[in-house]
Design a protein around this motif. Structure first.
Motif, PDB file in Angstrom:
ATOM      1  N   ILE A  37     -17.541 -12.122  17.308  1.00  0.00           N
ATOM      2  CA  ILE A  37     -16.997 -13.473  17.171  1.00  0.00           C
ATOM      3  C   ILE A  37     -16.046 -13.562  15.981  1.00  0.00           C
ATOM      4  CG2 ILE A  37     -18.954 -14.316  15.793  1.00  0.00           C
ATOM      5  CD1 ILE A  37     -18.596 -17.028  17.274  1.00  0.00           C
ATOM      6  N   MET A  38     -16.228 -12.664  15.000  1.00  0.00           N
ATOM      7  CA  MET A  38     -15.307 -12.573  13.869  1.00  0.00           C
ATOM      8  C   MET A  38     -15.091 -11.099  13.539  1.00  0.00           C
ATOM      9  SD  MET A  38     -16.495 -15.751  11.419  1.00  0.00           S
ATOM     10  CE  MET A  38     -14.905 -15.886  10.595  1.00  0.00           C
ATOM     11  N   ALA A  39     -13.965 -10.819  12.925  1.00  0.00           N
ATOM     12  CA  ALA A  39     -13.566  -9.426  12.688  1.00  0.00           C
ATOM     13  C   ALA A  39     -14.161  -8.875  11.397  1.00  0.00           C
ATOM     14  CB  ALA A  39     -12.042  -9.336  12.633  1.00  0.00           C
ATOM     15  N   SER A  40     -13.995  -7.586  11.235  1.00  0.00           N
ATOM     16  CA  SER A  40     -14.264  -6.960   9.944  1.00  0.00           C
ATOM     17  C   SER A  40     -13.164  -7.361   8.972  1.00  0.00           C
ATOM     18  CB  SER A  40     -14.290  -5.438  10.081  1.00  0.00           C
ATOM     19  OG  SER A  40     -13.025  -4.983  10.554  1.00  0.00           O
ATOM     20  N   ALA A  41     -13.430  -7.206   7.692  1.00  0.00           N
ATOM     21  CA  ALA A  41     -12.384  -7.396   6.679  1.00  0.00           C
ATOM     22  C   ALA A  41     -12.530  -6.268   5.667  1.00  0.00           C
ATOM     23  CB  ALA A  41     -12.509  -8.749   5.990  1.00  0.00           C
ATOM     24  N   ASP A  42     -11.675  -5.289   5.803  1.00  0.00           N
ATOM     25  CA  ASP A  42     -11.648  -4.160   4.879  1.00  0.00           C
ATOM     26  C   ASP A  42     -10.429  -4.299   3.970  1.00  0.00           C
ATOM     27  OD1 ASP A  42     -13.849  -3.245   6.267  1.00  0.00           O
ATOM     28  OD2 ASP A  42     -12.698  -1.868   7.511  1.00  0.00           O
ATOM     29  N   PHE A  43     -10.548  -3.769   2.768  1.00  0.00           N
ATOM     30  CA  PHE A  43      -9.454  -3.874   1.797  1.00  0.00           C
ATOM     31  C   PHE A  43      -9.114  -2.485   1.278  1.00  0.00           C
ATOM     32  CE2 PHE A  43     -11.453  -7.938   2.111  1.00  0.00           C
ATOM     33  CZ  PHE A  43     -10.410  -8.846   2.024  1.00  0.00           C
ATOM     34  N   PHE A  44      -7.810  -2.227   1.165  1.00  0.00           N
ATOM     35  CA  PHE A  44      -7.376  -0.885   0.773  1.00  0.00           C
ATOM     36  C   PHE A  44      -6.432  -0.939  -0.422  1.00  0.00           C
ATOM     37  CE2 PHE A  44      -4.296  -2.347   3.954  1.00  0.00           C
ATOM     38  CZ  PHE A  44      -3.091  -2.110   3.308  1.00  0.00           C
ATOM     39  N   GLU A  45      -6.348   0.199  -1.079  1.00  0.00           N
ATOM     40  CA  GLU A  45      -5.370   0.386  -2.158  1.00  0.00           C
ATOM     41  C   GLU A  45      -4.859   1.823  -2.099  1.00  0.00           C
ATOM     42  OE1 GLU A  45      -5.311   0.634  -7.033  1.00  0.00           O
ATOM     43  OE2 GLU A  45      -6.345  -1.067  -6.085  1.00  0.00           O
ATOM     44  N   ALA A  46      -3.550   1.967  -2.121  1.00  0.00           N
ATOM     45  CA  ALA A  46      -2.934   3.295  -2.149  1.00  0.00           C
ATOM     46  C   ALA A  46      -2.009   3.374  -3.358  1.00  0.00           C
ATOM     47  CB  ALA A  46      -2.153   3.561  -0.869  1.00  0.00           C
ATOM     48  N   ARG A  47      -2.192   4.403  -4.155  1.00  0.00           N
ATOM     49  CA  ARG A  47      -1.307   4.636  -5.305  1.00  0.00           C
ATOM     50  C   ARG A  47      -0.452   5.855  -5.002  1.00  0.00           C
ATOM     51  NH1 ARG A  47      -2.603   7.217 -10.907  1.00  0.00           N
ATOM     52  NH2 ARG A  47      -0.772   6.620 -12.136  1.00  0.00           N
ATOM     53  N   ILE A  48       0.853   5.639  -4.937  1.00  0.00           N
ATOM     54  CA  ILE A  48       1.797   6.708  -4.654  1.00  0.00           C
ATOM     55  C   ILE A  48       2.347   7.204  -5.982  1.00  0.00           C
ATOM     56  CG2 ILE A  48       3.769   7.401  -3.282  1.00  0.00           C
ATOM     57  CD1 ILE A  48       1.346   6.107  -1.742  1.00  0.00           C
ATOM     58  N   ILE A  49       2.039   8.454  -6.298  1.00  0.00           N
ATOM     59  CA  ILE A  49       2.400   9.017  -7.605  1.00  0.00           C
ATOM     60  C   ILE A  49       3.579   9.966  -7.432  1.00  0.00           C
ATOM     61  CG2 ILE A  49       1.572  10.310  -9.604  1.00  0.00           C
ATOM     62  CD1 ILE A  49      -1.305   9.543  -8.613  1.00  0.00           C
ATOM     63  N   GLY A  50       4.713   9.565  -7.977  1.00  0.00           N
ATOM     64  CA  GLY A  50       5.909  10.401  -7.909  1.00  0.00           C
ATOM     65  C   GLY A  50       6.312  10.891  -9.287  1.00  0.00           C
ATOM     66  N   ASN A  51       7.609  10.900  -9.519  1.00  0.00           N
ATOM     67  CA  ASN A  51       8.142  11.330 -10.815  1.00  0.00           C
ATOM     68  C   ASN A  51       9.287  10.383 -11.159  1.00  0.00           C
ATOM     69  OD1 ASN A  51       8.710  12.818 -13.122  1.00  0.00           O
ATOM     70  ND2 ASN A  51      10.123  14.185 -12.028  1.00  0.00           N
ATOM     71  N   GLY A  52       9.075   9.542 -12.170  1.00  0.00           N
ATOM     72  CA  GLY A  52      10.057   8.531 -12.516  1.00  0.00           C
ATOM     73  C   GLY A  52      11.337   9.120 -13.094  1.00  0.00           C
ATOM     74  N   GLY A  53      12.356   8.272 -13.152  1.00  0.00           N
ATOM     75  CA  GLY A  53      13.618   8.731 -13.711  1.00  0.00           C
ATOM     76  C   GLY A  53      14.658   7.628 -13.734  1.00  0.00           C
ATOM     77  N   HIS A  54      15.849   7.986 -14.089  1.00  0.00           N
ATOM     78  CA  HIS A  54      16.968   7.046 -14.166  1.00  0.00           C
ATOM     79  C   HIS A  54      17.427   6.686 -12.746  1.00  0.00           C
ATOM     80  CE1 HIS A  54      20.699   5.148 -15.325  1.00  0.00           C
ATOM     81  NE2 HIS A  54      20.472   5.390 -16.616  1.00  0.00           N
ATOM     82  N   GLY A  55      17.720   5.396 -12.537  1.00  0.00           N
ATOM     83  CA  GLY A  55      18.149   4.957 -11.232  1.00  0.00           C
ATOM     84  C   GLY A  55      19.467   5.565 -10.783  1.00  0.00           C
ATOM     85  N   ALA A  56      20.254   6.043 -11.744  1.00  0.00           N
ATOM     86  CA  ALA A  56      21.541   6.657 -11.408  1.00  0.00           C
ATOM     87  C   ALA A  56      21.398   8.117 -10.998  1.00  0.00           C
ATOM     88  CB  ALA A  56      22.488   6.545 -12.609  1.00  0.00           C
ATOM     89  N   PHE A  57      20.204   8.707 -11.222  1.00  0.00           N
ATOM     90  CA  PHE A  57      20.018  10.132 -10.934  1.00  0.00           C
ATOM     91  C   PHE A  57      18.762  10.344 -10.076  1.00  0.00           C
ATOM     92  CE2 PHE A  57      21.943   9.664 -15.174  1.00  0.00           C
ATOM     93  CZ  PHE A  57      23.195  10.223 -14.927  1.00  0.00           C
ATOM     94  N   PRO A  58      18.731   9.778  -8.857  1.00  0.00           N
ATOM     95  CA  PRO A  58      17.526   9.869  -8.025  1.00  0.00           C
ATOM     96  C   PRO A  58      17.167  11.298  -7.652  1.00  0.00           C
ATOM     97  CG  PRO A  58      19.392   9.072  -6.744  1.00  0.00           C
ATOM     98  CD  PRO A  58      19.826   9.065  -8.170  1.00  0.00           C
TER      99      PRO A  58
END
Length: 391
Positions: A179-200
């Motif tokens: 009669i009612m749905a499940s409610a699951d909650f998620f979190e994803a952390r995407i870990i890259g390597n930061g830098g200058h926006g002009a040098f992707p």
């Protein structure tokens, strides 16, 4: 509506109780004042009271006769973190908190039933009056079970009820199965390597990777779920970066999923993790994924639903009970109790037309007109299940 005269006579009293609780809303695991009020009323009716499950939970036990059957009747007590906009006299006195989902009414309907049953004792067996904290957001029902609810207070079946705005007073709605749905909650952390926006090319951009993951997740429902099933994958937050010319080191995605079938739940969680990890690795990044199964699907068992339908129909007639209401994607932590015991979760109409609004709205208010009907439903359900043999 075939409401008992003795319960009709309680209408003013029930309304006063409801207004008192509405004025003083309390949120998850902080329902001390409400729990005090509930416990004091139960004790005044001569009902045995236990306190402390899930911190602020209250369980009343009433036994009569020699029957060994027991049922649980559950009401939620907590309020919402929401600023009330109503101007009536019983509006919330607590800034930023209000009873915007009608749990004040749920509590009072069950208290009214407890008072009547303690007085008439027209049943044979044991009734557990379960007043649960923290339904909103944190699944206090699951905590009550973890604290030993059904070990300490055994029942054969358990029942819940929620108000339903937008439907005519004097009607009920229910269905067998989900009669009612499940409610699951998620979190994803995407870990890259930061830098200058002009040098992707010198960075590993988690924003682009996260965007690809969000789009790929949307294919789960359309391509992995049977078209005759229902499911939802919603990304509600994308957080990353602090300025316009810097590629961030990480991005965090948060959201919720919904399903009616536990197997679909399993599949969604597995596919989301596979997709996040796989896409991140394909781009030379890393993904950390967590998944919280906070609310199970609310699934009504057939026999207990038949009992609920019969009890409601005795009050409002067969035509007043919608026996095949469409399930909704909202969630309810009464589901955890239904995973432990068979039972039924039914909807009681809160009123339609001008002035009515849905729950979780700052202008919402529980309809006092239905308090006697809800109390009588609990009474009739109890008397049907714990039938007292004629002497």
């Amino acid at each position: 509506m075939q409401i008992l005269p003795e319960i009709k006579e309680m209408h003013d009293e029930l309304t006063e109780w409801r207004h008192r609780i509405h004025k003083h809303p309390e949120t998850a695991f902080e329902e001390y004042r409400t729990a005090d009020f509930v416990a004091e009323k139960l004790e005044s009716f001569g009902i045995e009271v236990h306190r402390g499950l899930a911190k602020t939970g209250v369980v009343g036990t009433l036994t009569h006769g020699s029957g060994n059957r027991a049922i649980g009747l559950r009401a939620d007590m907590d309020a919402l973190d929401l600023q009330e906009l109503n101007e009536f006299e019983h509006r919330s006195q607590i800034d930023g908190k209000m009873h915007g989902c009608g749990h004040d009414g749920h509590t009072v309907m069950l208290l009214g039933a407890a008072k009547h049953l303690a007085r008439t004792k027209n049943f044979d067996g044991t009734v557990r009056f379960i007043f649960q904290p923290a339904e909103e957001n944190v699944a206090g029902g699951r905590v009550m079970i973890a604290d030993g609810l059904f070990d300490k207070f055994p029942v054969d079946s358990v029942y819940g009820m929620h108000n339903m705005p937008g439907h005519q007073v004097g009607t009920f709605a229910v269905c067998k199965g989900p009669i009612m749905a499940s409610a699951d909650f998620f979190e994803a952390r995407i870990i890259g390597n930061g830098g200058h926006g002009a040098f992707p090319h010198l960075a590993t951009d988690p924003v682009v990777i996260a965007s690809e993951i969000v789009l790929a997740w949307q294919n789960i429902v359309s391509r992995n779920v049977d078209p005759l099933q229902s499911a939802v994958v919603t990304v509600a937050q994308i957080n990353g970066g602090h300025t316009g010319n810097v590629i961030p080191a990480d991005v965090v995605l948060k959201g919720t999923t919904r399903a009616f079938d536990p197997k679909v739940q399993d599949m969604i969680e597995n596919r989301m993790r596979q997709i996040a990890v796989g896409i991140a690795e394909a781009h030379g990044a890393k993904a950390e994924f967590s998944y919280d199964r906070r609310y199970a699907p609310t699934i009504n068992s057939p026999e207990e639903t038949d009992e609920a339908i019969a009890a409601a129909a005795e009050l409002v007639g067969d035509s007043g009970v919608n026996k095949n209401v469409a399930p909704v994607m909202g969630a309810e932590d009464f589901s955890w109790m239904l995973q432990e015991r068979p039972g039924c979760y039914i909807m009681i109409a809160n009123g339609a037309g001008e002035g009515s609004c849905h729950v979780h709205n700052p202008n919402y208010d529980f309809n006092d007109e239905i308090l006697p009907l809800g109390a009588n439903y609990w009474v009739r359900l109890t008397e049907r299940i714990l039938v007292q043999e004629a002497s």
